[in-house]
Design an enzyme around this catalytic site. Sequence first.
Site, PDB file in Angstrom:
ATOM      1  N   ASP A  26     -25.077 -44.165  -9.334  1.00  0.00           N
ATOM      2  CA  ASP A  26     -25.842 -44.627 -10.497  1.00  0.00           C
ATOM      3  C   ASP A  26     -25.440 -46.052 -10.888  1.00  0.00           C
ATOM      4  O   ASP A  26     -24.284 -46.440 -10.752  1.00  0.00           O
ATOM      5  CB  ASP A  26     -25.620 -43.666 -11.672  1.00  0.00           C
ATOM      6  CG  ASP A  26     -26.649 -43.871 -12.771  1.00  0.00           C
ATOM      7  OD1 ASP A  26     -27.742 -44.402 -12.480  1.00  0.00           O
ATOM      8  OD2 ASP A  26     -26.361 -43.502 -13.922  1.00  0.00           O
ATOM      9  N   ARG A  49     -29.169 -51.488 -13.449  1.00  0.00           N
ATOM     10  CA  ARG A  49     -28.436 -52.365 -14.377  1.00  0.00           C
ATOM     11  C   ARG A  49     -27.747 -53.492 -13.611  1.00  0.00           C
ATOM     12  O   ARG A  49     -27.670 -54.634 -14.073  1.00  0.00           O
ATOM     13  CB  ARG A  49     -27.402 -51.543 -15.164  1.00  0.00           C
ATOM     14  CG  ARG A  49     -28.018 -50.787 -16.334  1.00  0.00           C
ATOM     15  CD  ARG A  49     -27.084 -49.709 -16.835  1.00  0.00           C
ATOM     16  NE  ARG A  49     -27.127 -48.547 -15.964  1.00  0.00           N
ATOM     17  CZ  ARG A  49     -26.196 -47.590 -15.942  1.00  0.00           C
ATOM     18  NH1 ARG A  49     -25.146 -47.679 -16.731  1.00  0.00           N
ATOM     19  NH2 ARG A  49     -26.325 -46.556 -15.138  1.00  0.00           N
ATOM     20  N   TRP A  50     -27.282 -53.177 -12.427  1.00  0.00           N
ATOM     21  CA  TRP A  50     -26.626 -54.197 -11.584  1.00  0.00           C
ATOM     22  C   TRP A  50     -27.619 -55.311 -11.259  1.00  0.00           C
ATOM     23  O   TRP A  50     -27.288 -56.492 -11.329  1.00  0.00           O
ATOM     24  CB  TRP A  50     -26.125 -53.525 -10.306  1.00  0.00           C
ATOM     25  CG  TRP A  50     -25.341 -54.388  -9.373  1.00  0.00           C
ATOM     26  CD1 TRP A  50     -23.980 -54.585  -9.379  1.00  0.00           C
ATOM     27  CD2 TRP A  50     -25.854 -55.161  -8.273  1.00  0.00           C
ATOM     28  NE1 TRP A  50     -23.617 -55.437  -8.362  1.00  0.00           N
ATOM     29  CE2 TRP A  50     -24.747 -55.802  -7.655  1.00  0.00           C
ATOM     30  CE3 TRP A  50     -27.122 -55.368  -7.743  1.00  0.00           C
ATOM     31  CZ2 TRP A  50     -24.878 -56.633  -6.544  1.00  0.00           C
ATOM     32  CZ3 TRP A  50     -27.268 -56.198  -6.639  1.00  0.00           C
ATOM     33  CH2 TRP A  50     -26.148 -56.823  -6.050  1.00  0.00           C
ATOM     34  N   ARG A  82     -35.341 -54.191  -9.911  1.00  0.00           N
ATOM     35  CA  ARG A  82     -34.494 -52.996  -9.727  1.00  0.00           C
ATOM     36  C   ARG A  82     -34.279 -52.674  -8.249  1.00  0.00           C
ATOM     37  O   ARG A  82     -33.209 -52.218  -7.853  1.00  0.00           O
ATOM     38  CB  ARG A  82     -35.122 -51.796 -10.444  1.00  0.00           C
ATOM     39  CG  ARG A  82     -35.145 -51.937 -11.962  1.00  0.00           C
ATOM     40  CD  ARG A  82     -35.809 -50.726 -12.602  1.00  0.00           C
ATOM     41  NE  ARG A  82     -35.102 -49.508 -12.264  1.00  0.00           N
ATOM     42  CZ  ARG A  82     -33.993 -49.092 -12.906  1.00  0.00           C
ATOM     43  NH1 ARG A  82     -33.537 -49.745 -13.955  1.00  0.00           N
ATOM     44  NH2 ARG A  82     -33.391 -47.986 -12.516  1.00  0.00           N
ATOM     45  N   SER A 129     -33.563 -38.066  -7.601  1.00  0.00           N
ATOM     46  CA  SER A 129     -33.629 -36.761  -8.271  1.00  0.00           C
ATOM     47  C   SER A 129     -35.091 -36.347  -8.447  1.00  0.00           C
ATOM     48  O   SER A 129     -36.007 -37.176  -8.363  1.00  0.00           O
ATOM     49  CB  SER A 129     -32.932 -36.833  -9.632  1.00  0.00           C
ATOM     50  OG  SER A 129     -33.698 -37.625 -10.537  1.00  0.00           O
ATOM     51  N   ASN A 132     -36.344 -38.435 -11.113  1.00  0.00           N
ATOM     52  CA  ASN A 132     -36.656 -39.817 -10.692  1.00  0.00           C
ATOM     53  C   ASN A 132     -38.058 -39.871 -10.090  1.00  0.00           C
ATOM     54  O   ASN A 132     -38.834 -40.783 -10.377  1.00  0.00           O
ATOM     55  CB  ASN A 132     -35.678 -40.328  -9.629  1.00  0.00           C
ATOM     56  CG  ASN A 132     -34.245 -40.509 -10.108  1.00  0.00           C
ATOM     57  OD1 ASN A 132     -33.308 -40.374  -9.321  1.00  0.00           O
ATOM     58  ND2 ASN A 132     -34.043 -40.823 -11.383  1.00  0.00           N
ATOM     59  N   ARG A 183     -40.161 -42.437 -12.412  1.00  0.00           N
ATOM     60  CA  ARG A 183     -39.961 -43.855 -12.077  1.00  0.00           C
ATOM     61  C   ARG A 183     -41.299 -44.498 -11.680  1.00  0.00           C
ATOM     62  O   ARG A 183     -42.172 -43.830 -11.115  1.00  0.00           O
ATOM     63  CB  ARG A 183     -38.968 -44.001 -10.919  1.00  0.00           C
ATOM     64  CG  ARG A 183     -37.581 -43.451 -11.235  1.00  0.00           C
ATOM     65  CD  ARG A 183     -36.647 -44.509 -11.735  1.00  0.00           C
ATOM     66  NE  ARG A 183     -35.421 -43.926 -12.265  1.00  0.00           N
ATOM     67  CZ  ARG A 183     -34.203 -44.373 -12.014  1.00  0.00           C
ATOM     68  NH1 ARG A 183     -34.040 -45.411 -11.209  1.00  0.00           N
ATOM     69  NH2 ARG A 183     -33.148 -43.818 -12.571  1.00  0.00           N
ATOM     70  N   ARG A 204     -22.354 -37.431 -17.039  1.00  0.00           N
ATOM     71  CA  ARG A 204     -23.199 -36.236 -16.900  1.00  0.00           C
ATOM     72  C   ARG A 204     -23.518 -36.024 -15.426  1.00  0.00           C
ATOM     73  O   ARG A 204     -23.342 -36.919 -14.601  1.00  0.00           O
ATOM     74  CB  ARG A 204     -24.487 -36.371 -17.723  1.00  0.00           C
ATOM     75  CG  ARG A 204     -25.296 -37.617 -17.434  1.00  0.00           C
ATOM     76  CD  ARG A 204     -26.601 -37.650 -18.258  1.00  0.00           C
ATOM     77  NE  ARG A 204     -27.281 -38.918 -18.120  1.00  0.00           N
ATOM     78  CZ  ARG A 204     -27.292 -39.892 -19.046  1.00  0.00           C
ATOM     79  NH1 ARG A 204     -26.679 -39.714 -20.192  1.00  0.00           N
ATOM     80  NH2 ARG A 204     -27.934 -41.034 -18.824  1.00  0.00           N
ATOM     81  N   GLU A 211     -13.806 -31.010  -8.878  1.00  0.00           N
ATOM     82  CA  GLU A 211     -13.166 -31.974  -9.768  1.00  0.00           C
ATOM     83  C   GLU A 211     -14.185 -33.088 -10.024  1.00  0.00           C
ATOM     84  O   GLU A 211     -14.900 -33.501  -9.108  1.00  0.00           O
ATOM     85  CB  GLU A 211     -11.911 -32.571  -9.101  1.00  0.00           C
ATOM     86  CG  GLU A 211     -10.831 -31.549  -8.827  1.00  0.00           C
ATOM     87  CD  GLU A 211     -10.282 -30.907 -10.092  1.00  0.00           C
ATOM     88  OE1 GLU A 211     -10.156 -31.606 -11.109  1.00  0.00           O
ATOM     89  OE2 GLU A 211      -9.987 -29.694 -10.053  1.00  0.00           O
TER      90      GLU A 211
HETATM   91  C1  IPE Z   1     -29.058 -39.703 -11.348  1.00  0.00           C
HETATM   92  O1  IPE Z   1     -29.203 -40.960 -11.929  1.00  0.00           O
HETATM   93  C2  IPE Z   1     -29.863 -39.600 -10.101  1.00  0.00           C
HETATM   94  C3  IPE Z   1     -29.404 -40.397  -8.974  1.00  0.00           C
HETATM   95  C4  IPE Z   1     -28.315 -41.139  -8.938  1.00  0.00           C
HETATM   96  C5  IPE Z   1     -30.209 -40.328  -7.789  1.00  0.00           C
HETATM   97  P1  IPE Z   1     -30.246 -41.216 -13.103  1.00  0.00           P
HETATM   98  O2  IPE Z   1     -30.098 -42.636 -13.487  1.00  0.00           O
HETATM   99  O3  IPE Z   1     -31.597 -40.760 -12.692  1.00  0.00           O
HETATM  100  O4  IPE Z   1     -29.715 -40.234 -14.237  1.00  0.00           O
HETATM  101  P2  IPE Z   1     -29.955 -40.260 -15.802  1.00  0.00           P
HETATM  102  O5  IPE Z   1     -31.439 -40.405 -16.049  1.00  0.00           O
HETATM  103  O6  IPE Z   1     -29.193 -41.425 -16.342  1.00  0.00           O
HETATM  104  O7  IPE Z   1     -29.381 -38.964 -16.286  1.00  0.00           O
HETATM  105  C1  IPE Z   2     -29.344 -44.874  -9.404  1.00  0.00           C
HETATM  106  O1  IPE Z   2     -29.468 -46.102 -10.038  1.00  0.00           O
HETATM  107  C2  IPE Z   2     -30.226 -44.760  -8.197  1.00  0.00           C
HETATM  108  C3  IPE Z   2     -31.435 -43.933  -8.424  1.00  0.00           C
HETATM  109  C4  IPE Z   2     -31.635 -43.193  -9.456  1.00  0.00           C
HETATM  110  C5  IPE Z   2     -32.446 -43.979  -7.402  1.00  0.00           C
HETATM  111  P1  IPE Z   2     -30.455 -46.284 -11.251  1.00  0.00           P
HETATM  112  O2  IPE Z   2     -31.769 -46.729 -10.717  1.00  0.00           O
HETATM  113  O3  IPE Z   2     -30.512 -45.067 -12.097  1.00  0.00           O
HETATM  114  O4  IPE Z   2     -29.742 -47.461 -12.011  1.00  0.00           O
HETATM  115  P2  IPE Z   2     -29.594 -47.609 -13.589  1.00  0.00           P
HETATM  116  O5  IPE Z   2     -28.952 -46.364 -14.100  1.00  0.00           O
HETATM  117  O6  IPE Z   2     -30.963 -47.825 -14.130  1.00  0.00           O
HETATM  118  O7  IPE Z   2     -28.725 -48.812 -13.737  1.00  0.00           O
HETATM  119 MG    MG Z   3     -29.412 -44.454 -13.694  1.00  0.00          MG
END
Ligand code: IPE
Ligand code: IPE
Ligand code: MG
Length: 233
Positions: free
Chosen positions: A16, A20-21, A29, A61, A64, A68, A187, A200
């Site tokens: 995750d 943001r990176w 993104r 997920s 996602n 998304r 989470r 763990e």
């Molecule tokens: C969890 O990250 C799913 C993956 C890393 C593939 P999300 O960014 O989707 O999770 P939430 O929405 O912050 O819980």
């Molecule tokens: C996790 O990174 C990768 C996927 C869910 C595909 P995010 O896309 O959730 O990145 P943030 O949480 O928005 O930074």
């Molecule tokens: Mg995320």
Amino acid sequence: MVKKPAIPRHVGLIMDGNGRWAKKRHKPRNFGHSAGMDAMIKLAAHAKELGVKYFTVYALSTENLKNRPKDELDGLFDLLRKYFSKNIKELYANGAAVKVIGDISPLPEDVKTLLSDGEKNSPKDAEFTLTFAINYGARSEIVRAAERLVAKRLDGVEITEQSFSESLDTAGLPDPDLIIRTGGEIRLSNFLLWQAAYAELYFSPVLFPDFGCDELDKALAEFSMRNRRFGGV
Ligand code: IPE
Ligand code: IPE
Ligand code: MG
């Protein structure tokens, strides 16, 4: 005598923080997802070198896929296309296998074919398995396992914790010993809920593309200090 730290047999990784990176760099993104894929490839190789046998990465997920934007999902599919047509060759050459968990039925046809070919063409006696969780959600997996068990029951299979485990997408994989989540959220976001019963948990604030081999070493060092009791004394 120095005691050799315990190496987890199965590590789960919630990758995750890619978005943001990228945002911090004023990039789209998908730039972050691409950097995340590079990070994942390095981590998997490092984990294998350290003696981890199973490495399961949360790539997409069920939530996602529902929530998304289309262009982000298209970018993620492109990364899967690239991985499963190019990078996978190096994995095979190192005697490793890939596995996919999750419901891939709604994915584009060519991606589905690449994923199932990737599994089919994997070495049979692999000493390392990289499992991709794609359109994976533990709740969906549990519901699909229940459906499979109903069918098996007609053949006389009893419903037990073991037969249930064997009906999950992760059948054949041991439960994860360690689950790492990068990106600062504390989470599980629907990852391996059944299998994580005694895992763990390790949470890192580092955004995934910055989570290098040194960060994995830190997580494993912490794991080796944990006292796993499994309900005993
Ligand atoms: C969890 O990250 C799913 C993956 C890393 C593939 P999300 O960014 O989707 O999770 P939430 O929405 O912050 O819980
Ligand atoms: C996790 O990174 C990768 C996927 C869910 C595909 P995010 O896309 O959730 O990145 P943030 O949480 O928005 O930074
Ligand atoms: Mg995320």
